[in-house]
Design a protein around this motif. Structure first.
Motif, PDB file in Angstrom:
ATOM      1  N   GLN A 157       0.861  -1.173   0.000  1.00 29.52           N
ATOM      2  CA  GLN A 157       0.000   0.000   0.000  1.00 29.52           C
ATOM      3  C   GLN A 157       0.904   1.232   0.000  1.00 29.52           C
ATOM      4  OE1 GLN A 157      -3.610  -0.482   0.384  1.00 29.52           O
ATOM      5  NE2 GLN A 157      -2.810  -2.485  -0.186  1.00 29.52           N
ATOM      6  N   VAL A 158       0.312   2.384  -0.326  1.00 25.21           N
ATOM      7  CA  VAL A 158       1.124   3.602  -0.348  1.00 25.21           C
ATOM      8  C   VAL A 158       1.299   4.169   1.057  1.00 25.21           C
ATOM      9  CG1 VAL A 158       1.257   5.942  -1.222  1.00 25.21           C
ATOM     10  CG2 VAL A 158       0.468   4.119  -2.709  1.00 25.21           C
ATOM     11  N   MET A 159       0.225   4.119   1.829  1.00 27.64           N
ATOM     12  CA  MET A 159       0.285   4.654   3.191  1.00 27.64           C
ATOM     13  C   MET A 159      -0.449   3.721   4.130  1.00 27.64           C
ATOM     14  SD  MET A 159      -0.518   8.644   3.077  1.00 27.64           S
ATOM     15  CE  MET A 159       0.659   9.845   3.588  1.00 27.64           C
ATOM     16  N   LEU A 160       0.165   3.394   5.222  1.00 26.20           N
ATOM     17  CA  LEU A 160      -0.455   2.596   6.273  1.00 26.20           C
ATOM     18  C   LEU A 160       0.290   2.896   7.555  1.00 26.20           C
ATOM     19  CD1 LEU A 160      -1.016  -1.142   5.231  1.00 26.20           C
ATOM     20  CD2 LEU A 160      -2.751   0.549   5.760  1.00 26.20           C
ATOM     21  N   PHE A 161      -0.389   2.728   8.698  1.00 28.58           N
ATOM     22  CA  PHE A 161       0.282   3.031   9.970  1.00 28.58           C
ATOM     23  C   PHE A 161       1.374   2.065  10.247  1.00 28.58           C
ATOM     24  CE2 PHE A 161      -3.786   5.159  10.667  1.00 28.58           C
ATOM     25  CZ  PHE A 161      -3.291   6.419  10.895  1.00 28.58           C
TER      26      PHE A 161
ATOM     27  N   ILE B  22      -6.838  11.909   8.534  1.00 25.97           N
ATOM     28  CA  ILE B  22      -5.726  11.099   8.023  1.00 25.97           C
ATOM     29  C   ILE B  22      -6.217  10.078   6.997  1.00 25.97           C
ATOM     30  CG2 ILE B  22      -5.906   9.510   9.990  1.00 25.97           C
ATOM     31  CD1 ILE B  22      -2.655  10.539   8.366  1.00 25.97           C
ATOM     32  N   LEU B  25      -6.244  11.554   3.597  1.00 31.99           N
ATOM     33  CA  LEU B  25      -4.909  11.638   3.001  1.00 31.99           C
ATOM     34  C   LEU B  25      -4.498  10.279   2.420  1.00 31.99           C
ATOM     35  CD1 LEU B  25      -2.486  13.655   2.713  1.00 31.99           C
ATOM     36  CD2 LEU B  25      -1.527  12.548   4.729  1.00 31.99           C
ATOM     37  N   GLY B  39       5.781   5.982   3.320  1.00 28.70           N
ATOM     38  CA  GLY B  39       4.652   6.133   4.213  1.00 28.70           C
ATOM     39  C   GLY B  39       4.091   4.842   4.770  1.00 28.70           C
ATOM     40  N   ALA B 350       4.676  10.501  -0.343  1.00 27.37           N
ATOM     41  CA  ALA B 350       3.771  10.180   0.761  1.00 27.37           C
ATOM     42  C   ALA B 350       4.530   9.967   2.062  1.00 27.37           C
ATOM     43  CB  ALA B 350       2.965   8.925   0.420  1.00 27.37           C
ATOM     44  N   LEU B 351       4.261  10.833   3.043  1.00 23.48           N
ATOM     45  CA  LEU B 351       4.746  10.663   4.407  1.00 23.48           C
ATOM     46  C   LEU B 351       3.523  10.744   5.321  1.00 23.48           C
ATOM     47  CD1 LEU B 351       7.769  13.185   4.496  1.00 23.48           C
ATOM     48  CD2 LEU B 351       7.804  10.771   3.840  1.00 23.48           C
ATOM     49  N   VAL B 352       3.630  10.192   6.510  1.00 23.12           N
ATOM     50  CA  VAL B 352       2.488  10.234   7.416  1.00 23.12           C
ATOM     51  C   VAL B 352       2.686  11.375   8.414  1.00 23.12           C
ATOM     52  CG1 VAL B 352       1.099   8.964   9.070  1.00 23.12           C
ATOM     53  CG2 VAL B 352       2.150   7.749   7.157  1.00 23.12           C
ATOM     54  N   PRO B 353       1.682  12.254   8.565  1.00 22.18           N
ATOM     55  CA  PRO B 353       1.812  13.354   9.519  1.00 22.18           C
ATOM     56  C   PRO B 353       1.989  12.832  10.946  1.00 22.18           C
ATOM     57  CG  PRO B 353      -0.306  13.461   8.324  1.00 22.18           C
ATOM     58  CD  PRO B 353       0.391  12.235   7.867  1.00 22.18           C
ATOM     59  N   ALA B 356      -0.898  12.118  13.453  1.00 20.58           N
ATOM     60  CA  ALA B 356      -1.720  10.913  13.334  1.00 20.58           C
ATOM     61  C   ALA B 356      -1.422   9.941  14.472  1.00 20.58           C
ATOM     62  CB  ALA B 356      -1.472  10.229  11.996  1.00 20.58           C
ATOM     63  N   PHE B 357      -0.286  10.111  15.119  1.00 24.56           N
ATOM     64  CA  PHE B 357       0.131   9.202  16.192  1.00 24.56           C
ATOM     65  C   PHE B 357      -0.061   9.836  17.567  1.00 24.56           C
ATOM     66  CE2 PHE B 357       2.408   8.317  12.325  1.00 24.56           C
ATOM     67  CZ  PHE B 357       2.235   6.958  12.169  1.00 24.56           C
ATOM     68  N   ARG B 366       6.260  11.143  10.070  1.00 24.22           N
ATOM     69  CA  ARG B 366       6.849   9.813  10.186  1.00 24.22           C
ATOM     70  C   ARG B 366       7.350   9.369   8.827  1.00 24.22           C
ATOM     71  NH1 ARG B 366       4.027   4.003  10.783  1.00 24.22           N
ATOM     72  NH2 ARG B 366       3.764   4.475   8.561  1.00 24.22           N
TER      73      ARG B 366
END
Ligand code: PLP
Lengths: 161, 392
Positions: A157-161, B22, B25, B39, B350-353, B356-357, B366
């Motif tokens: 996937q492109v984004m996942l936690f 999130i 996004l 990401g 793509a990065l995760v803000p 979100a955590f 992140r």
């Protein structure tokens, strides 16, 4: 510092620069450069190459593996015979083998005929050669740790936690 | 008559939970072509072949039925050996429950301990599931902010300030997703000292326990005096062996706790996937070398990416664990959400803000380095362009 670690990195990707490697190992660029230079000087790094899947190009190319039985030369063992073979440009690899034959050669040519003629005219008649067996490569699946037929692709996937 | 609205029937604890912004996004990113992603919290390696092959072999032999509820006996025994060999932890098969990922082990632990009105202490920034699962089990999540100046580690003072007579459970999310921070033996001892003499249980999420880059190996709080009896260790195969899709993990806890977790697991799940369990058996018994190889790669990338961000002028601390770094983007004047949204729209990166955590992740992003150096270089170049475009 560990030369082996640098060599292993270059073995996987010869395009890495000394600067990249220095960052990856947490060392200074000068230190890494010095080691690479020394390895070149000592004949440890003997070249660098790109891996190409020629099948996907228009270039005509066949590869054959040749098994050779030979009579070793008195006093010089197999080295002198091997040299007679590896001087040819068509001969891409030469290995001294254990087992039922003595030397393994990898040969490249434009087509089957060219390779077969080379074996018949240049290799087989050599004095020391007892017998030859030619095996043509039909397809390369993997070479030097690199997959040839199946490009690795990122399915995540492109984004996942 | 009003049209029937099934949504109105849903549990309002659930409906009021994030994800909110999130998710949007993520959806935008998923719908875009040619995104360069840093990401995702999952290894780029695929499961080593000998492990995959063990799964295939089990299928060939027709092992397609349920296993024991707690998991294959051999796998639990092998897990105990693994925990002793790799982390010096003393447990037997009777302490181990094989679960559907570390995720299930976290959920079970919440549900097994929480009574209505209990509080669960959740340090943040951290993986997103703890608070929501605690809330669904009936607890009130109490968030503790981990601070950059503390290296995003939990301090005894912060813990003391969050403890109340209602505290049931402390979540210890180290090595940490998203910050990459770890807790050393001495730092854990300071936490243990606060807990001794209380009734507080610990859920120690050690899913990244194999991925630490310090001289000393990862330490579990359960190895400290007085802690084993109050700790549930959550572990798994996803990160250590690149086995995310196999959905397998485990909970390690005192025998009585394990029995309760197993009871719950039996009702909710029956047993973890059989094929995955056979593959995991191979992973634990013959996979130490795979871990070392992958860890070596991650370590190269870790150094590379951290220098990359610092060179871009975004302050980034060298993280000690997991496969994330957590650069500070506050110097751009953008909040993490906006930074990530614009970076995606303008450079397709793509990065995760960080927020979100948890709120305390604001001002950070992140960045996963479970990507090749080549890919990382490409992403860094795009981020450079984005930063340049911000300068008026
Ligand atoms: C900190 C943390 N815990 C648990 C999990 C869940 O892992 P799994 O359910 O795949 O074992 C993840 C996954 O990203 C994680 O980052």
């Amino acid at each position: 510092m560990n030369d082996i670690e640098i060599l292993e990195l270059l073995d996987k990707d010869s395009a890495l620069t000394a600067a990249d490697i220095a960052v990856m190992l947490g060392k200074s660029e000068d230190e890494v450069k010095a080691i690479i230079d020394r390895c070149k000087a000592e004949g440890i790094i003997v070249g660098n190459k790109v891996m190409i899947n020629w099948r996907k190009t228009d270039r005509e190319l066949v590869t054959a593996l040749i098994e050779l039985k030979v009579t070793p030369q008195f006093g010089r063992g197999f080295d002198q015979i091997a040299e007679r073979f590896y001087q040819y440009d068509q001969v891409k690899s030469v290995y001294l083998m254990s087992g039922t034959y003595d030397l393994a050669l990898q040969i490249e040519g434009k087509n089957l005929n060219e390779v077969a003629l080379f074996v018949a005219e240049k290799l087989a008649p050599m004095e020391a050669v007892v017998s030859t067996a030619t095996h043509f490569v039909l397809k390369k699946y993997k070479e030097d740790g690199i997959m040839f037929e199946e490009a690795e692709k990122d399915d995540r996937q492109v984004m996942l936690f | 008559m009003k049209p029937f609205d099934p949504k109105a029937q849903l549990n309002d604890v659930l409906t009021s939970l994030p994800p909110s912004g999130i998710r949007k996004l993520f959806d935008i990113a998923a719908g875009m072509d040619g995104v360069i992603s840093l990401g995702i919290g999952e290894p780029d390696f695929i499961t080593p072949w000998h492990i995959r092959n063990a799964g295939i072999h089990s299928l060939e032999k027709g092992r397609t039925q349920y296993t024991a509820n707690a998991g294959l006996k051999e796998l639990r025994a092998e897990t105990a050996r693994y925990l002793r060999r790799r982390f010096g932890l003393e447990y037997g098969p009777e302490n181990i429950l094989i679960t559907v990922g570390g995720s299930e082990a976290i959920d079970l632990t919440m549900r097994a301990f929480i009574r209505p009105g209990d509080e669960v202490i959740v340090p943040q920034p951290s993986f997103v599931c703890y608070g929501p699962l605690a809330a669904l089990a009936g607890a009130r999540p109490v968030y503790v902010e981990l601070k950059p100046e503390d290296g995003f580690k939990l301090t005894p003072d912060a813990l003391k300030a969050a403890l109340t007579p209602r505290t049931k459970l402390l979540v210890l999310p180290f090595p940490n997703n998203p910050t990459g921070s770890i807790m050393t033996a001495a730092e854990l001892e300071a936490i243990a000292e606060v807990l001794r003499g209380t009734d507080v249980m610990v859920l120690s999420d050690e899913i990244y326990g194999e991925l630490t880059y310090t001289e000393a190996r990862h330490v579990s709080i359960a190895s400290l005096p007085g802690m084993k009896e109050r700790t549930v260790i959550v572990g798994g195969f996803s990160k250590a062996y690149a086995m995310t899709g196999w959905r397998l993990g485990y909970a390690v806890s005192p025998v009585e706790v394990n029995a309760a977790l197993t009871k719950l697991h039996q009702y909710a799940i029956m047993c973890a996937p059989t094929t995955s369990q056979y593959a995991a058996l191979e992973a634990l018994s013959a996979g130490d070398n795979d871990i070392e190889e992958m860890k070596r790669e991650y370590n190269y990338r870790r150094r590379f990416i951290v220098k990359g961000f610092n060179d871009l002028g975004l302050n980034c601390v060298m993280p000690d664990g997991a496969f994330y770094c957590f650069p500070d983007i506050s110097s751009t004047g953008l909040c993490s959400d906006e930074f990530c949204r614009r970076l995606l729209e303008e450079q397709k990166i793509a990065l995760v803000p960080g927020n979100a955590f948890g709120r305390s992740g604001e001002g950070h992003v992140r960045v996963s380095y479970a990507y090749s150096i080549e890919h990382i270089k490409l992403a860094l170049a795009g981020i450079q362009k984005f930063l340049d475009s911000l300068i008026p």
